[in-house]
Write an enzyme that holds these catalytic residues in place. Structure first.
Site, PDB file in Angstrom:
ATOM      1  N   TYR A 158       8.313   8.600  39.157  1.00  0.00           N
ATOM      2  CA  TYR A 158       6.925   8.633  38.678  1.00  0.00           C
ATOM      3  C   TYR A 158       6.093   9.510  39.610  1.00  0.00           C
ATOM      4  O   TYR A 158       6.181   9.364  40.836  1.00  0.00           O
ATOM      5  CB  TYR A 158       6.324   7.209  38.671  1.00  0.00           C
ATOM      6  CG  TYR A 158       4.818   7.187  38.464  1.00  0.00           C
ATOM      7  CD1 TYR A 158       4.276   7.012  37.199  1.00  0.00           C
ATOM      8  CD2 TYR A 158       3.943   7.394  39.539  1.00  0.00           C
ATOM      9  CE1 TYR A 158       2.911   7.032  37.001  1.00  0.00           C
ATOM     10  CE2 TYR A 158       2.571   7.422  39.347  1.00  0.00           C
ATOM     11  CZ  TYR A 158       2.053   7.237  38.085  1.00  0.00           C
ATOM     12  OH  TYR A 158       0.700   7.264  37.883  1.00  0.00           O
ATOM     13  N   GLU A 216      -0.326  11.858  34.479  1.00  0.00           N
ATOM     14  CA  GLU A 216       0.864  11.126  34.912  1.00  0.00           C
ATOM     15  C   GLU A 216       2.091  11.795  34.339  1.00  0.00           C
ATOM     16  O   GLU A 216       2.051  12.257  33.194  1.00  0.00           O
ATOM     17  CB  GLU A 216       0.845   9.696  34.362  1.00  0.00           C
ATOM     18  CG  GLU A 216       0.007   8.734  35.159  1.00  0.00           C
ATOM     19  CD  GLU A 216       0.155   7.310  34.640  1.00  0.00           C
ATOM     20  OE1 GLU A 216      -0.463   6.423  35.221  1.00  0.00           O
ATOM     21  OE2 GLU A 216       0.886   7.087  33.652  1.00  0.00           O
TER      22      GLU A 216
END
Ligand code: GDP
Ligand code: MN
Length: 387
Positions: A103, A190
């Protein structure tokens, strides 16, 4: 403005971030055509403004052309967290078992008065879950908005997060993502999962990208991406006039004022008078008659509105301009609901004179905002009872 995955990926691609090939489709047949063209396993992905699509069954790995078609039939039209899917992204699939899922993200962070870069080796799952259960697994780093993220900082963060793979390539990708965030005035970018293949090369499998609405004037090239279906029609119209307007639920009094503070106070005052505000509408400072006229026209279109409360404290806004705008709406037959106003300050006397000349029961001026709000509340509540 929230972007769809395919739009966010397009922006990331423009900044040099490695993303899978992909195309948008609206029908299962279009999905079949794309799958055939790619000639390899694909992933069919619901394009809706919400996370957790995978868990909801909106992201489906499709090893064959027929399977892609079948999955498209399942996904198109489905409901994900209240949103109907009307388009999918078809991407070339990667073999996820042959790599790892990480991530990375950039957010506007009030706590550090800047951007925060986040990285975690716990990718693929929703980052909120990681943050709740094991916050120590998310590495945070403040990014200076002037210099942007520098390669050595990105490498340091990648190492702290425990990333494996080609750290130079991964850091370079993080720098490119942060450039995209800064230059596109993002409040959030993101990449989750950030896939690292067997060679250690990063690839963005999914992205969330959200641009600051107040910066949209700098990104006019993206305006066509705005999807207005989910917005209230009056909010769309208000945006055309440049008003700060929010439609409120279950209201019966239209509210209009000059400045966010006075409008918020007005909402409270309407509540206190026993009615419910139907909207927030700030006409801004120094509004001329035409702007007031447009504002009255807009609020009058709201069928929930039974009376209008106008609260103006005249500084740079002239009370006579406000009165002229309201009177114009009356003369053109647009104003059919009672207007109860408090206008104090600059050119108040002139405004009173103009209204006295018109002498319509639909428009009344009051010496303070409480009386004006009470009158509007009474009118609105009475109109409701008559129904
Ligand atoms: P989200 O659930 O809305 O975050 O949607 P994602 O695009 O992140 O997809 C959910 C999950 O599907 C990911 O975490 C991956 O595990 C999986 N996925 C996405 N793309 C691929 C792919 O190309 N191949 C495989 N095998 N799985 C994928
Ligand atoms: Mn995801």
């Amino acid at each position: 403005m929230k972007l769809h995955e395919y739009q966010g990926k397009e922006l990331l691609r423009q900044f040099g971030v490695n993303v899978q090939d992909g195309k948008v489709a609206y029908t299962p047949d279009e999905v079949r055509t794309i799958a055939r063209e790619y000639g390899q396993p694909v992933v069919v992905k619901a394009q809706v403004h919400v996370g957790g699509r995978g868990k909801a069954g909106g992201v489906r790995f499709s090893p064959t052309i027929d399977k892609a078609h079948e999955n498209a039939e399942k996904i198109l039209g489905m409901d994900i967290k209240g949103l109907t899917v009307n388009k999918v992204l078809v991407t070339k699939a990667v073999d996820i078992d042959a790599g790892v899922e990480y991530y990375v993200g950039m957010i506007v962070d009030r706590n550090v008065q800047s951007f925060t870069l986040m990285a975690s080796a716990e990718g693929g799952v929703e980052i909120e879950e990681v943050a709740a259960a094991t916050p120590e697994k998310i590495i945070r780093h403040r990014v200076d908005p002037v210099t942007g993220l520098r390669p050595y900082e990105a490498r340091e963060v990648a190492i702290k997060a425990g990333f494996k793979g080609n750290l130079n390539k991964i850091a370079d990708m993080m720098v490119k993502m942060s450039k995209a965030a800064l230059e596109r005035d993002a409040v959030l970018v993101e990449i989750n999962p950030l896939f690292i293949d067997a060679d250690g090369t990063p690839l963005a499998l999914d992205t969330k990208f959200e641009i600051d609405d107040n910066a949209m004037y700098r990104h006019k090239d993206l305006l066509s991406w705005r999807e207005t279906e989910a917005e209230h029609p009056l909010e769309i119209e208000a945006a055309k006039y440049g008003f700060a307007y929010v439609k409120l639920d279950d209201g019966n009094v239209g509210v209009l004022g000059n400045g966010a503070g006075i409008v918020m106070t007005s909402l409270d005052v309407v509540n206190r008078a026993g009615a419910k505000p139907a909207n927030f509408l700030d006409i801004g400072g120094g509004a001329k008659a035409e702007i007031v006229y447009n504002a009255v026209k807009l609020v009058s279109k709201d069928s929930d509105v039974k009376a209008i409360f106008i609260n103006i404290f005249g500084g740079i806004t002239r009370a006579d301009e406000v009165a002229k705008g309201v009177i114009q709406a009356l003369n053109e037959g647009i104003l059919t609901k009672p207007v109860r106003m408090r206008i104090a300050g600059t050119a108040e006397t002139e405004a009173k004179a103009l209204l006295a000349e018109v002498n319509s029961p639909l428009i009344q001026m009051y010496p303070d905002m409480f009386q004006a709000a009470e009158a509007a509340a009474q009118d609105a509540n009475n109109a409701g009872e008559k129904k």
